[in-house]
Scaffold this motif. Sequence first.
Motif, PDB file in Angstrom:
ATOM      1  N   VAL A  26       0.848  -1.197   0.000  1.00  0.00           N
ATOM      2  CA  VAL A  26       0.000   0.000   0.000  1.00  0.00           C
ATOM      3  C   VAL A  26       0.883   1.247   0.000  1.00  0.00           C
ATOM      4  O   VAL A  26       2.036   1.210   0.414  1.00  0.00           O
ATOM      5  N   GLU A  27       0.328   2.353  -0.460  1.00  0.00           N
ATOM      6  CA  GLU A  27       1.060   3.617  -0.477  1.00  0.00           C
ATOM      7  C   GLU A  27       1.102   4.265   0.906  1.00  0.00           C
ATOM      8  O   GLU A  27       2.095   4.851   1.285  1.00  0.00           O
ATOM      9  N   ASP A  28      -0.011   4.184   1.650  1.00  0.00           N
ATOM     10  CA  ASP A  28      -0.131   4.878   2.940  1.00  0.00           C
ATOM     11  C   ASP A  28      -0.689   3.891   3.961  1.00  0.00           C
ATOM     12  O   ASP A  28      -1.867   3.517   3.897  1.00  0.00           O
ATOM     13  N   LEU A  29       0.158   3.462   4.902  1.00  0.00           N
ATOM     14  CA  LEU A  29      -0.263   2.464   5.893  1.00  0.00           C
ATOM     15  C   LEU A  29      -1.443   2.943   6.731  1.00  0.00           C
ATOM     16  O   LEU A  29      -2.372   2.173   6.982  1.00  0.00           O
ATOM     17  N   ASP A  30      -1.424   4.193   7.181  1.00  0.00           N
ATOM     18  CA  ASP A  30      -2.507   4.690   8.035  1.00  0.00           C
ATOM     19  C   ASP A  30      -3.842   4.719   7.291  1.00  0.00           C
ATOM     20  O   ASP A  30      -4.871   4.290   7.823  1.00  0.00           O
ATOM     21  N   ALA A  31      -3.830   5.218   6.062  1.00  0.00           N
ATOM     22  CA  ALA A  31      -5.064   5.278   5.274  1.00  0.00           C
ATOM     23  C   ALA A  31      -5.573   3.869   4.956  1.00  0.00           C
ATOM     24  O   ALA A  31      -6.765   3.592   5.070  1.00  0.00           O
TER      25      ALA A  31
END
Length: 119
Positions: free
Chosen positions: A76-81
């Motif tokens: 994924v590009e953004d772990l939090d999102a």
Amino acid sequence: MPVAKVGAVVLDCPDPRALAGFYAALVGGTVVEEEDWVDLKVPGGPVLAFQAAPGYVPPRWPAPDHSQQFHLDLTVEDLDAAEKEVLALGAKPLDTEDRSRTFRVYADPAGHPFCLCAG
């Protein structure tokens, strides 16, 4: 020259349609249903297949005395999102405390572990 190529990654589960829907929402693709079997045809990747398994018992993670059987690494590009999205889809966190790592571990709705990995 290889002897074979990956045709599908098959997951046993109690409800193939529901688990295919979870992964379709997570990675995209087209769900193709048969009686007790569902394929998720993922663009650019191997087929994920889901088969009904009466008496299914999910793997335990972490449990050195029980195998986790397998897990998927999903980039994924953004772990939090991505974490917010997988939790909204019904995933459960298994190992997400260390925010300095480049991966986090979750369980899908049938209990299979998978990792979100920073891309």
